[in-house]
Design a protein around this motif. Sequence first.
Motif, PDB file in Angstrom:
ATOM      1  N   GLN A 173       0.697  -1.021  -0.072  1.00 45.13           N
ATOM      2  CA  GLN A 173       0.013  -0.005  -0.079  1.00 45.13           C
ATOM      3  C   GLN A 173       0.846   1.238  -0.043  1.00 45.13           C
ATOM      4  N   LEU A 174       0.347   2.210  -0.582  1.00 41.65           N
ATOM      5  CA  LEU A 174       0.960   3.616  -0.464  1.00 41.65           C
ATOM      6  C   LEU A 174       0.279   4.254   0.822  1.00 41.65           C
ATOM      7  N   LEU A 175       1.581   4.678   1.739  1.00 40.59           N
ATOM      8  CA  LEU A 175       1.125   5.481   3.012  1.00 40.59           C
ATOM      9  C   LEU A 175       1.507   6.805   2.837  1.00 40.59           C
ATOM     10  N   THR A 176       0.609   7.843   2.962  1.00 33.17           N
ATOM     11  CA  THR A 176       1.088   9.248   2.608  1.00 33.17           C
ATOM     12  C   THR A 176       0.577  10.119   4.003  1.00 33.17           C
ATOM     13  N   GLY A 177       0.892  11.259   4.223  1.00 32.47           N
ATOM     14  CA  GLY A 177       0.510  12.194   5.118  1.00 32.47           C
ATOM     15  C   GLY A 177      -0.945  12.813   4.346  1.00 32.47           C
ATOM     16  N   LEU A 202       6.449  13.631   0.371  1.00 31.59           N
ATOM     17  CA  LEU A 202       6.956  12.243   0.553  1.00 31.59           C
ATOM     18  C   LEU A 202       5.837  11.274   0.724  1.00 31.59           C
ATOM     19  N   ALA A 203       5.904   9.847   0.209  1.00 27.45           N
ATOM     20  CA  ALA A 203       4.899   8.759   0.647  1.00 27.45           C
ATOM     21  C   ALA A 203       5.998   7.568   0.899  1.00 27.45           C
ATOM     22  N   THR A 204       5.540   6.262   1.210  1.00 27.56           N
ATOM     23  CA  THR A 204       6.197   5.221   1.316  1.00 27.56           C
ATOM     24  C   THR A 204       5.445   4.147   1.202  1.00 27.56           C
ATOM     25  N   PHE A 205       6.183   2.840   0.963  1.00 27.16           N
ATOM     26  CA  PHE A 205       5.390   1.845   0.778  1.00 27.16           C
ATOM     27  C   PHE A 205       5.398   1.122   2.022  1.00 27.16           C
ATOM     28  N   ALA A 230      -3.535  10.012  16.106  1.00 26.71           N
ATOM     29  CA  ALA A 230      -4.583  10.607  15.662  1.00 26.71           C
ATOM     30  C   ALA A 230      -4.363  11.881  14.825  1.00 26.71           C
ATOM     31  N   GLY A 231      -3.589  12.940  15.377  1.00 31.43           N
ATOM     32  CA  GLY A 231      -3.320  14.151  14.467  1.00 31.43           C
ATOM     33  C   GLY A 231      -2.431  13.653  13.332  1.00 31.43           C
ATOM     34  N   HIS A 232      -2.015  12.634  13.011  1.00 33.27           N
ATOM     35  CA  HIS A 232      -1.086  12.488  12.171  1.00 33.27           C
ATOM     36  C   HIS A 232      -1.926  12.492  10.549  1.00 33.27           C
ATOM     37  N   GLY A 233      -3.010  11.978  10.793  1.00 28.61           N
ATOM     38  CA  GLY A 233      -3.751  11.754   9.728  1.00 28.61           C
ATOM     39  C   GLY A 233      -3.444  11.083   8.402  1.00 28.61           C
ATOM     40  N   LEU A 234      -2.645  10.049   8.601  1.00 29.81           N
ATOM     41  CA  LEU A 234      -2.055   9.167   7.688  1.00 29.81           C
ATOM     42  C   LEU A 234      -3.003   8.440   6.812  1.00 29.81           C
ATOM     43  N   ASP A 247       8.332   4.627  13.831  1.00 32.88           N
ATOM     44  CA  ASP A 247       7.742   5.971  14.607  1.00 32.88           C
ATOM     45  C   ASP A 247       8.451   7.227  13.747  1.00 32.88           C
ATOM     46  N   ALA A 248       9.674   7.149  13.693  1.00 36.75           N
ATOM     47  CA  ALA A 248      10.287   8.295  12.864  1.00 36.75           C
ATOM     48  C   ALA A 248       9.758   8.372  11.471  1.00 36.75           C
ATOM     49  N   LEU A 249       9.630   7.264  10.917  1.00 36.96           N
ATOM     50  CA  LEU A 249       9.316   7.173   9.503  1.00 36.96           C
ATOM     51  C   LEU A 249       8.001   7.952   9.405  1.00 36.96           C
ATOM     52  N   LEU A 250       6.853   7.590  10.221  1.00 36.29           N
ATOM     53  CA  LEU A 250       5.677   7.814  10.182  1.00 36.29           C
ATOM     54  C   LEU A 250       5.582   9.402  10.477  1.00 36.29           C
ATOM     55  N   ASP A 251       6.304   9.901  11.443  1.00 32.88           N
ATOM     56  CA  ASP A 251       6.237  11.322  11.615  1.00 32.88           C
ATOM     57  C   ASP A 251       6.825  12.074  10.412  1.00 32.88           C
ATOM     58  N   THR A 252       7.884  11.780   9.850  1.00 31.89           N
ATOM     59  CA  THR A 252       8.158  12.467   8.459  1.00 31.89           C
ATOM     60  C   THR A 252       7.110  12.238   7.469  1.00 31.89           C
TER      61      THR A 252
END
Length: 311
Positions: free
Chosen positions: A165-169, A238-241, A252-256, A226-231
């Motif tokens: 999956q693509l993970l984005t902010g 940026l996005a990640t797989f 909850a505030g990350h809204g990923l 955790d650092a990856l998700l924060d960034t």
Amino acid sequence: MDLDSVRTFAAAADAGQFQQAAAELGVTQQAVSKRIATLERSLGVRLFTRTARGAELTIDGQAFLPHARELLRVAERAAASVRPGRRPLRVDVIASRVAPSGLMRDFHRAHPEIDLDVVMLFDIETAVAAIRSGAIDASFRAVAVPGRPLPEDIESVRVLDEPLQLLTGPAHALAGARSVTLGQLAGHRIWMPGIVPGTEWAAYYADAAAEFGLTIEATGPNFGSDALLDTIADTPALATFMGERTRLVWPAGHGLRRIPVTDPTPVYPHSLLWHRDNPHPALPALRTHLAAAAGGHGAAGTWTPGWVIPR
């Protein structure tokens, strides 16, 4: 040093939460807190810092963790030396939050009578060497790396094709999409710190980038999930797989956003590896369980590199 406290510390370090560690150990959260407090008193340091996300290792906790794992390994070897034919089934799952770890948890629930020892090795060469030496009984891997086939005495069976999956902010250009195609990802920066040249996952993503024109960046040190998700949450470009079965928890505030990838769907081919002469009595049960529970592979509309063994 009390081994139950050491084992509890290692479980909490892997889980990142005392409640989850308690569930995995089959004890109460209060028991986990008490064991870790006892260990901290005996060592004279704080091992964890409580945060909104759960529990994070302190600097002292990070320093103690590899020694704690070694203590547990030594204790297991000592017990196994006087327990003929009773050594736990030892399986490598690469990391604690990925799909193979979940497969092993399901196997443990289905077969609680089988003793398990789950380990995390780095790359396929290390895993194959441990299988051949008898240090472990099986490993979950992507089977092969181009130009380096498996030794003839290593058997393998493909047990799970895990969709990526693509993970984005929340501010990413694709954050509102219900799904994205691989073609749509061309030109977008996909950040995956920690990809190590020569590993099977590095070969996988290199082939994906070459075939679909993706920009996959492995720059910067890997400070953990955790650092990856924060960034990703804070960087619109940026996005990640991420594997569909990878367990993630974020504020909850990350809204990923976790967005399915299609046309085709890239799948990571998890296979089980073992030595053809491995005599462990529980290994056939693991293979049977995976064959029944993990599903098939090679479905239409999916993609894997050409070097992946189709079995």
